[in-house]
Design a protein around this motif. Structure first.
Motif, mmCIF file in Angstrom:
data_model
loop_
_atom_site.group_PDB
_atom_site.id
_atom_site.type_symbol
_atom_site.label_atom_id
_atom_site.label_comp_id
_atom_site.label_asym_id
_atom_site.label_seq_id
_atom_site.Cartn_x
_atom_site.Cartn_y
_atom_site.Cartn_z
ATOM 1 N N GLU A 137 37.695 -1.691 23.730
ATOM 2 C CA GLU A 137 38.009 -2.605 22.630
ATOM 3 C C GLU A 137 39.145 -2.033 21.784
ATOM 4 O O GLU A 137 39.247 -0.821 21.625
ATOM 5 C CB GLU A 137 36.763 -2.742 21.757
ATOM 6 C CG GLU A 137 36.939 -3.666 20.577
ATOM 7 C CD GLU A 137 35.587 -3.992 19.922
ATOM 8 O OE1 GLU A 137 34.568 -3.384 20.340
ATOM 9 O OE2 GLU A 137 35.566 -4.837 19.024
ATOM 10 N N ILE A 179 43.239 -2.863 19.570
ATOM 11 C CA ILE A 179 44.475 -3.614 19.403
ATOM 12 C C ILE A 179 45.447 -3.207 20.508
ATOM 13 O O ILE A 179 45.641 -2.019 20.757
ATOM 14 C CB ILE A 179 45.113 -3.314 18.031
ATOM 15 C CG1 ILE A 179 44.160 -3.742 16.915
ATOM 16 C CG2 ILE A 179 46.456 -4.022 17.887
ATOM 17 C CD1 ILE A 179 44.647 -3.351 15.535
ATOM 18 N N HIS A 181 53.843 -8.877 20.467
ATOM 19 C CA HIS A 181 52.859 -9.083 19.396
ATOM 20 C C HIS A 181 51.563 -8.373 19.772
ATOM 21 O O HIS A 181 51.329 -8.010 20.939
ATOM 22 C CB HIS A 181 52.627 -10.562 19.168
ATOM 23 C CG HIS A 181 52.023 -11.258 20.345
ATOM 24 N ND1 HIS A 181 52.739 -11.551 21.483
ATOM 25 C CD2 HIS A 181 50.767 -11.703 20.569
ATOM 26 C CE1 HIS A 181 51.964 -12.160 22.351
ATOM 27 N NE2 HIS A 181 50.770 -12.261 21.826
ATOM 28 N N ASN A 182 50.720 -8.208 18.771
ATOM 29 C CA ASN A 182 49.436 -7.537 18.988
ATOM 30 C C ASN A 182 48.342 -8.542 19.301
ATOM 31 O O ASN A 182 48.333 -9.648 18.767
ATOM 32 C CB ASN A 182 49.018 -6.781 17.716
ATOM 33 C CG ASN A 182 49.927 -5.594 17.467
ATOM 34 O OD1 ASN A 182 50.511 -5.035 18.388
ATOM 35 N ND2 ASN A 182 50.057 -5.207 16.195
ATOM 36 N N TYR A 220 43.895 -8.506 19.833
ATOM 37 C CA TYR A 220 42.684 -7.705 19.741
ATOM 38 C C TYR A 220 41.831 -8.015 20.949
ATOM 39 O O TYR A 220 41.458 -9.172 21.177
ATOM 40 C CB TYR A 220 41.922 -8.045 18.455
ATOM 41 C CG TYR A 220 40.841 -7.039 18.160
ATOM 42 C CD1 TYR A 220 41.078 -5.986 17.250
ATOM 43 C CD2 TYR A 220 39.604 -7.092 18.796
ATOM 44 C CE1 TYR A 220 40.101 -5.045 16.995
ATOM 45 C CE2 TYR A 220 38.631 -6.156 18.555
ATOM 46 C CZ TYR A 220 38.878 -5.135 17.651
ATOM 47 O OH TYR A 220 37.904 -4.191 17.404
ATOM 48 N N HIS A 222 38.309 -7.302 23.165
ATOM 49 C CA HIS A 222 36.964 -6.722 23.177
ATOM 50 C C HIS A 222 36.768 -6.035 24.533
ATOM 51 O O HIS A 222 37.445 -6.355 25.500
ATOM 52 C CB HIS A 222 35.938 -7.807 22.912
ATOM 53 C CG HIS A 222 36.024 -8.304 21.495
ATOM 54 N ND1 HIS A 222 35.131 -7.942 20.518
ATOM 55 C CD2 HIS A 222 36.947 -9.097 20.883
ATOM 56 C CE1 HIS A 222 35.485 -8.498 19.373
ATOM 57 N NE2 HIS A 222 36.585 -9.220 19.564
ATOM 58 N N ASN A 243 42.226 -17.258 32.601
ATOM 59 C CA ASN A 243 41.592 -18.314 31.806
ATOM 60 C C ASN A 243 42.355 -18.562 30.505
ATOM 61 O O ASN A 243 41.781 -18.976 29.508
ATOM 62 C CB ASN A 243 40.137 -17.962 31.514
ATOM 63 C CG ASN A 243 39.300 -19.214 31.321
ATOM 64 O OD1 ASN A 243 39.479 -20.186 32.055
ATOM 65 N ND2 ASN A 243 38.417 -19.211 30.336
ATOM 66 N N ALA A 296 45.362 -20.672 28.576
ATOM 67 C CA ALA A 296 46.250 -21.827 28.629
ATOM 68 C C ALA A 296 47.675 -21.353 28.383
ATOM 69 O O ALA A 296 47.896 -20.361 27.680
ATOM 70 C CB ALA A 296 45.838 -22.850 27.587
ATOM 71 N N LEU A 340 50.619 -21.332 26.464
ATOM 72 C CA LEU A 340 50.967 -21.679 25.080
ATOM 73 C C LEU A 340 52.007 -20.688 24.579
ATOM 74 O O LEU A 340 52.148 -19.602 25.137
ATOM 75 C CB LEU A 340 49.717 -21.619 24.195
ATOM 76 C CG LEU A 340 48.658 -22.690 24.484
ATOM 77 C CD1 LEU A 340 47.366 -22.389 23.756
ATOM 78 C CD2 LEU A 340 49.175 -24.072 24.115
ATOM 79 N N PRO A 341 52.741 -21.037 23.505
ATOM 80 C CA PRO A 341 53.779 -20.118 23.009
ATOM 81 C C PRO A 341 53.170 -18.869 22.373
ATOM 82 O O PRO A 341 52.114 -18.930 21.741
ATOM 83 C CB PRO A 341 54.509 -20.955 21.956
ATOM 84 C CG PRO A 341 53.566 -22.022 21.551
ATOM 85 C CD PRO A 341 52.719 -22.305 22.757
ATOM 86 N N MET A 378 47.699 -23.720 33.037
ATOM 87 C CA MET A 378 47.052 -22.426 32.886
ATOM 88 C C MET A 378 48.002 -21.332 33.381
ATOM 89 O O MET A 378 48.811 -21.547 34.287
ATOM 90 C CB MET A 378 45.739 -22.372 33.673
ATOM 91 C CG MET A 378 44.689 -23.391 33.225
ATOM 92 S SD MET A 378 44.182 -23.312 31.462
ATOM 93 C CE MET A 378 43.005 -21.952 31.498
#
Lengths: 381, 381, 381, 381
Positions: A176, A178, A197-198, A200, A202, A316, A318, A320-321, A344
């Protein structure tokens, strides 16, 4: 390698891919998402003519005024174009003329590259990476065309792609925390990988292997395609409406599974990794296994702990930007951003990906029912 | 001419039609009702192999076992076949192999014709007439393929078909009475023309001319395509759903009407007869003119009073069996009878009809929205 | 009966038909070709308001300005209208308001009928015959709505229509010759029956009986639905695409055939005449029996030699204009003529036809796949 | 409030919603995604009968054996069901019988609640929250039904929802960092909100206001619907194929914009927040404004800094499982998980959301072209 050498090398690769084809094979578009090989060869050439030569080579004269209309794929900015569904009906210009078009553009590109290659580096790299993307599509579209011919022609007897196997076993575990995502080196990458970009994450475990045909056959034999409970609702509709019972190119003949390969019709090899499954199938298989698909971020972080590169791997996530995604100005801005909905992400690369066209930050994307690419399943938990 | 000479002459004609084509032109199937030229060449050959050689030439070995599956059109009796919509995706066998198939079958047919041409005369005549029907389709399908290419390739610069004009004027009058309909000579005819029978005709007049482009332009300019009252209800749906505004192949460019012809894109010639109209358009035009289309029986009786043969002519008769129509036994029985519903009869013949393939009793038939044949309008009152 | 009494009697009959319905039953339109019962009641009323009262009753004030838009069926001449497919979504005006509309129009019609019934006779008769046509549709549409509810509600326990049997046996023979066709009495008839004319008939025999369920079950059990050779080509597509295995409303439950009737779900009675078959099924059955369907002219001439009136009978005649057919001027001209393409003629009348609405010259017509009317099969040879 | 009181209060609310309806309004299903009000009332009742009473009330006798088939929505686990598209054709059981069904189930539920409410609390809360979800759908489906009637009936003159305005101005700023997402209180929540987890957010700003009609009209007037460059590729197809020019329910009448509201047809109020836009429209508007939609995580974290609750707010997050998402066992497991593909998340709640049915962790989801819910646009940057 100089840019000029790179250019030659990439452009030549497209033509090498087409060497086993007969003239007739260059023409058809059996379904909307497949394009005629002839069209790929012309379209990737048009990209250089439209975005490089017309802009940057003084006094460049286009090869043929009609070609912008005929070979524009989806750049609304650039003007009218042939409907995607009609690409297979355009018999003229013929294959020979398309190769002449390539030669003409290549000659002028070499002149331009002598004049000012460095200031155009970014644009040229985009054009070459664009052509490489079409090289992979050329191969998968050729497989689709030949694979839907009832006499199952062979593309290349020496290709053994569909027998690729796993080299490792077990699961890798990630802690787990960043993590940093996205492309940040100087080397070429697409706009959709930018915006470091960061995220997080698990704790999770991810398989070091792709699902094999043998495992997938267990799923089939356990009536996996007949039990709604493993499937997403849309996936279940897709299975029932299209009577799907196995991966694309699989045929059950006298009780035994065969599949169409680059080397014609072959028995399915249980050791090899399963190929040509839709996101729906990947998701249902994972559900049946009581596991799940990784997200694209999990995949990117874990990718140094396993081998990859033989198959595109459904995630899994999508498409996306990223935070701070910026759509470039002008027609090039249509390259990626406008497709960021209802698809996807696949990560990795495949046997059909050209050399020097893969990296762990690469974001490929397809609709959830598409499966003519060389893709497979990696499980997480 | 001996049967053997006839055979050679008809078979050669199909190949002559294809001479102006490039290899790529042989491949596509832009819409369901159009077939690839390659397919026509192979299918008409398969007809001889399947129904003549396999049955009547001892020890005949088929050219290729796959071809029956690939080139059967619609003969359910003969076994499985490629779906009609998929004909354009079959790139192999290639054009060269199809020509080899023709040569192989022709060679064996010549052997058979030496052995027993007379006893097979009926079957051979059917096969040759079948090939002639495909010759006309070859031409109209080629026109469709080239005419839907945005660069409008020329098929043959020397063909002037779309400039055909009328030679006569006025109307012919036919008296009320009993008339005999149908084919009764020894010469070849199709089963749908058989069954000589009487019909009772009431007095009518029929035009000696086909409608010209000039007259049809009046209809267009009078907003004929925008006023429901001239149209059959289904015709009005067809016009509005498909946004029809002119005959097939017509394009309005800078305010002027052009049309695609066998000789490329040309200005519409007002003197020439209107071509490529659907039954719906023919019916609406007649309504606008306060006249009507003739029935097929009226046409057959009146046909000796006017010139015909340049265009198929829509009649207001549905394609239905004559009294005493008998469907032949076996696969040949699928030739005509099973299509006798929801189509309209066209009479005459056209510029694309091969030599020796027309007679006044010939019953051609198409769906009410089909217009890629060389057809036109003759009015009656 | 005076015209005023006729008017009352016909109008009342529509309301009697609807007595067994619940409010909810008046609303839905399960498929395009079925209309909501509420719509039938309002539309037939609108016909009188639009074509009679607005034209002929001085100072008539329409009940509601919206209704012309809502309840116009297909009269383009009259203005805009609700798309046919949307009739089931219009919940307001409600059933109660539609009945008030009927009462309002009826009251004004009675005033008008006192003033000038004779000069309007022709128009009134058309309006009443129009309403009678909708009465039959009301019944068949109600059957369709209830019959597609999985709990199979009963319309009327006392109706025994689906048990109608034949009264005669054998075939009637008609001699070759000239016969007169069409309506020529003073009594009301539709424009499509006008234009008395001669036809020439060849000798034929026609069955005095309709095909029974028992005979039709033989066809089913002989795999009639599974053998292409009995079917028209379009019929075979219809059977395979829609997985048709029996007449409409038939359900096989635990190996036994039931059908939905006006009296709920019942066992199929082998003695009764087969009902709810499409033209395709009628044609295939005839082919299987090695007979054929009669033409509409054969039927009209032979009709005095057998009983008819329980079922509409498919003929092998396309619905086309008679010689000298004249489309009336104005909106009434849209009544019949514009449907004269791609439909087949049915002759006779049925158990659902209202009293005084049948004659041997009546030309009913439906598309070849439609079978929700009470229709059946009579064979000829 | 006791569970029994809660039960009564929620159940009664469904019936209050239906008070303004006429019997006819309960019946239709104008499009697939809208269900008949009658169906909602019966289906939410069936949920209690099927999952609570049949399992937990000894000797419970179902109201009617047919209802499980008729009113199951999508629970494949529970058995066969009416196809979604056919819900509008089922006129019986009628509205009255559905209310009797509700009363019967309510009475038995009260008995059960006396016996053992606490041990069933979780299941009951799910049932009540399920009914509340259908209450919102009831309202939006009623609006759809009435809003597609050309006479635009009023649902409730006293409702002023479409005039909702913003109370604040400006943007709220959120700092970069790790944030916790998901539901973790004791109170009821759906499985899709569970699985508390961390996300890493980069700094962003989010508007304190929803986009107003006035702002949206600027987009329309700037030809926002006619310029591909603002649209996702699929959005542009949606706009052009469906000829979309404004939000759902908007009508341009004599140059002025009106929209259908719960209080009938009204002028569009420029001050009010824009409503009934698809994800595609929300995304295009944001692109035009050179901003973007927030992600669902940004929204959840920022939600305490602005007012929300009048409209569902489109986010740019796909509807996907949270880490550690667990599908419950059995039929209840079909509640959410199987829809987690190809839909986008909406956050907040709306004027149509029932009391006590909203929280900042709530994840609503719809397809990208759906816009009949009360939704709107909040921008981020």
């Amino acid at each position: 390698m100089t840019l000029s050498e790179q250019y030659n090398s990439v452009r030549k690769h497209s033509e090498i891919i087409c060497q086993p084809l007969k003239t007739e094979d260059f023409v058809p578009q059996p379904v909307n998402f497949v394009s005629p090989p002839k069209w790929h060869l012309a379209h990737s050439t048009w990209f250089f003519e439209q975005f490089v030569l017309k802009e940057h080579l003084p006094d460049y004269k286009v090869f043929n005024d009609d070609f912008s209309f005929l070979f524009n794929s989806y750049y609304n900015t650039v003007g009218k174009r042939v409907f995607r569904a009609d690409r297979g009906n355009i018999t003229r210009p013929g294959v020979q003329e398309v190769f002449e078009y390539r030669a003409y553009v290549d000659m002028h590109m070499q002149i331009l590259l002598q004049l000012k290659s460095e200031e155009l580096r970014e644009l040229l790299e985009l054009g070459l990476n664009h052509e490489q993307q079409h090289q992979e599509l050329l191969l998968t579209d050729i497989k689709y065309i030949l694979g839907h011919n009832p006499i199952f022609p062979i593309y290349n007897e020496d290709l053994d792609w569909e027998n690729d196997t796993n080299a490792e076993t077990g699961f890798a575990k990630i802690e787990e925390g960043i993590y940093e995502i996205g492309h940040d080196s100087e080397a070429f990458s697409f706009d959709n990988e930018h915006g470091n970009h960061n995220v997080y994450l698990h704790e999770f475990e991810i398989s070091k292997t792709l699902v094999t045909n043998s495992e997938y056959l267990e799923f089939i034999n356990a009536d996996g395609y007949k039990n709604f409970k493993y499937w997403l609702d849309e996936g279940w509709s897709w299975v029932t409406e299209n009577k799907i019972e196995a991966p694309l190119y699989w045929h059950k003949i006298d009780g035994e599974w065969f599949h169409f390969t680059m080397n014609g019709l072959q028995k399915v090899n249980p050791e090899a990794v399963v190929t040509h499954v839709s996101f729906y199938e990947a998701s249902a298989f994972a559900e049946w296994k009581k596991m799940r698909l990784p997200t694209e971020f999990e995949w990117e972080i874990a990718s140094e702990k396993f081998n990859w590169g033989k198959r595109w791997e459904w995630t899994n996530s999508a498409y996306l930007p990223y935070p701070n995604f910026k759509k470039p100005e002008g027609a090039i801005g249509e390259y990626n951003g406008k497709f960021m909905v209802n698809q996807m992400v696949l990560r990795g690369s495949s046997c059909a990906t050209p050399p020097n066209h893969s990296r762990k930050t690469y974001r490929n994307f397809f609709h959830t029912d598409e499966r003519w690419q060389f893709n497979s399943i990696r499980l997480a938990k």
